[in-house]
Design an enzyme around this catalytic site. Structure first.
Site, PDB file in Angstrom:
ATOM      1  N   LYS A  54      29.527  29.130  24.102  1.00 44.16           N
ATOM      2  CA  LYS A  54      29.477  28.335  25.339  1.00 44.16           C
ATOM      3  C   LYS A  54      28.686  27.049  25.096  1.00 44.16           C
ATOM      4  O   LYS A  54      29.097  25.956  25.508  1.00 44.16           O
ATOM      5  CB  LYS A  54      28.849  29.170  26.472  1.00 44.16           C
ATOM      6  CG  LYS A  54      29.758  30.311  26.936  1.00 44.16           C
ATOM      7  CD  LYS A  54      29.069  31.320  27.842  1.00 44.16           C
ATOM      8  CE  LYS A  54      30.032  32.475  28.161  1.00 44.16           C
ATOM      9  NZ  LYS A  54      29.461  33.541  28.992  1.00 44.16           N
ATOM     10  N   GLN A  98      23.555  35.275  31.039  1.00 40.05           N
ATOM     11  CA  GLN A  98      24.522  36.120  30.328  1.00 40.05           C
ATOM     12  C   GLN A  98      24.311  37.592  30.703  1.00 40.05           C
ATOM     13  O   GLN A  98      23.187  38.103  30.691  1.00 40.05           O
ATOM     14  CB  GLN A  98      24.381  35.908  28.811  1.00 40.05           C
ATOM     15  CG  GLN A  98      25.433  36.607  27.979  1.00 40.05           C
ATOM     16  CD  GLN A  98      26.863  36.094  28.202  1.00 40.05           C
ATOM     17  OE1 GLN A  98      27.069  34.950  28.599  1.00 40.05           O
ATOM     18  NE2 GLN A  98      27.840  36.944  27.973  1.00 40.05           N
ATOM     19  N   ASP A 121      29.083  30.718  37.261  1.00 45.52           N
ATOM     20  CA  ASP A 121      29.751  31.987  36.946  1.00 45.52           C
ATOM     21  C   ASP A 121      30.450  32.562  38.178  1.00 45.52           C
ATOM     22  O   ASP A 121      31.266  33.478  38.055  1.00 45.52           O
ATOM     23  CB  ASP A 121      28.710  33.017  36.473  1.00 45.52           C
ATOM     24  CG  ASP A 121      28.799  33.297  34.985  1.00 45.52           C
ATOM     25  OD1 ASP A 121      29.904  33.192  34.435  1.00 45.52           O
ATOM     26  OD2 ASP A 121      27.754  33.614  34.390  1.00 45.52           O
TER      27      ASP A 121
HETATM   28  N1  GUN Z   1      29.364  38.848  30.243  1.00 44.93           N
HETATM   29  C1  GUN Z   1      30.697  39.057  30.025  1.00 44.93           C
HETATM   30  N2  GUN Z   1      31.430  38.105  30.623  1.00 44.93           N
HETATM   31  C2  GUN Z   1      30.561  37.264  31.219  1.00 44.93           C
HETATM   32  C3  GUN Z   1      30.728  36.084  31.990  1.00 44.93           C
HETATM   33  O1  GUN Z   1      31.833  35.605  32.278  1.00 44.93           O
HETATM   34  N3  GUN Z   1      29.571  35.512  32.423  1.00 44.93           N
HETATM   35  C4  GUN Z   1      28.345  36.019  32.147  1.00 44.93           C
HETATM   36  N4  GUN Z   1      27.281  35.386  32.614  1.00 44.93           N
HETATM   37  N5  GUN Z   1      28.157  37.120  31.451  1.00 44.93           N
HETATM   38  C5  GUN Z   1      29.268  37.739  30.993  1.00 44.93           C
END
Ligand code: GUN
Length: 294
Positions: A54, A98, A121
Site C-alpha cells: 500500500k 491494518q 477503509d
Molecule cells: N486486512 C485484510 N484486508 C484489509 C483491508 O482491506 N483493510 C485493512 N485495514 N485491513 C485488512
C-alpha cells in the site's frame, strides 16, 4: 466454452492511472498533496507485506505515505492515541489501521476512533450503517468489495435484477459486498460456514462471490453455466514444484470453474490488485473532501 478471464491487474492499473492523474491535477491546481497514514500493530508477516504494498503504491501515484508501526503489545490507549493524533493532522487525509489487530486490542473501539472523513477503509460503523441503509450513501466503501463492483462494471455485468450469492460473511468483504450488490438491485443471498446445502444456493447465482477463505471450496458443478464468478480468496496450497513450497489458490476451483462460468477472476491477478487500487481511489476522495473544506 471456457470463461472470459476478468483481468484485475489491467483494471487495477486503469484505476491507479485515474488516481495518478487526479493527484497530479490536485498538485498543479491547488498545490495540495494527498496523504495516507498506515498503522501496523505487531509483526504479522502478511499484514506487513500488505502495508508495504500500500505504501509503495502511494509513492508511485504521488500520494504521501506516512507509516506508523506499533509493537505487538501496544496498549489500547496507545493505538487510539495514535489514531486521534492522525485525525488532528492536516497532512493526513486517510487513516488505514491494518487488520487483524492483535487479540488483546478492541478493534471496534479503534475503528470507531477514526475520523469519518479519513475512514478510507470504510470500516467505521457510520459508513457501514449508511452502506446498509436504503437512500443513504457512505463517504467511503470498503476497498475489496468496491474493487469487486468495479470488476463487474468493467466487465459489463449489471447486477440489476440478477441473483447474487456471496459465500462468506466477514465484516471486511462478505457483508459489505452483499450490501453493495443489494444497492445495485441484485437479489442477494449470503451463505457461510453453517449454510446447509451450499451448492443448492451457489447454483442459482448469476453473480457468485467467493469470500470465505477456504481453498478451492467452490467446484465446477456448484456454478450456474454462464455465471460471473468473483474469487476473493487467497489461500496457500502445498506445491512441491514451487520454491517456496506452496502456490496461491482462490476459494474457487479455477480449472473446473472456468469450463462452466461465463466470466471469472483468476487468483492471483483478479480481486487482489483491486483492493489497493480502490484504497488509492478512496484516499484521493478523502483529499478532495478535505480540500473542499479549506
Ligand atoms: N486486512 C485484510 N484486508 C484489509 C483491508 O482491506 N483493510 C485493512 N485495514 N485491513 C485488512
Amino acid at each position: 466454452m471456457t470463461a472470459q478471464i476478468i483481468d484485475g491487474t489491467a483494471i487495477g492499473a486503469k484505476v491507479q492511472e485515474e488516481v495518478r492523474q487526479a493527484v497530479a491535477e490536485m498538485k498543479e491546481k491547488y498545490n495540495y498533496t494527498p496523504g495516507l497514514a498506515t498503522v501496523l500493530v505487531g509483526e504479522d508477516p502478511a499484514s506487513a507485506t500488505y502495508v508495504g504494498m500500500k505504501q509503495r503504491t502511494c509513492e508511485k501515484l504521488g500520494i504521501r505515505s506516512i507509516g506508523h508501526k506499533l509493537e505487538a503489545d501496544a496498549t489500547q490507549e496507545e493505538v487510539e492515541g495514535l489514531v486521534r493524533k492522525l485525525n488532528a493532522d492536516p497532512n493526513v487525509n486517510g487513516i488505514l489501521v491494518q487488520l487483524p489487530l492483535p487479540k488483546h486490542l478492541n478493534e471496534e473501539a479503534v475503528l470507531n476512533a477514526i475520523d469519518l472523513e479519513k475512514d478510507v477503509d470504510g470500516f467505521h460503523p457510520v459508513n457501514i450503517g449508511r452502506l446498509a441503509m436504503k437512500g443513504r450513501n457512505p463517504l467511503f466503501v470498503p476497498c475489496t468489495p468496491a474493487g469487486c463492483m468495479r470488476l463487474l462494471e468493467e466487465s459489463g455485468v449489471d447486477p440489476n435484477g440478477k441473483e447474487a450469492v456471496i459465500v462468506g460473511r466477514s465484516n471486511i468483504v462478505g457483508l459489505p459486498m452483499a450490501m453493495l450488490l443489494q444497492k445495485a438491485n441484485a437479489t442477494v443471498t449470503i451463505c457461510h460456514s453453517r449454510t446447509k446445502d451450499l451448492a443448492e444456493h451457489t447454483r442459482q447465482a448469476d453473480i457468485l462471490v467467493a469470500a470465505i477463505g477456504w481453498a478451492e471450496l467452490i467446484k465446477g458443478d456448484m456454478i450456474k453455466p454462464g455465471a460471473t464468478v468473483i474469487d476473493v480468496g487467497t489461500n496457500q496450497k502445498e506445491d512441491a514444484t514451487k520454491k517456496r513450497g506452496y502456490r496461491l489458490v482462490g476459494d474457487v476451483d479455477f480449472e473446473a470453474a472456468k469450463e462452466v462460468a461465463g466470466q471469472i477472476t483468476p487468483v492471483p491477478g483478479g480481486v487482489g490488485p483491486m483492493t489497493i487500487a480502490m484504497l488509492m481511489h478512496n484516499t484521493m476522495r478523502a483529499a478532495q473532501i478535505a480540500l473542499s473544506k479549506k
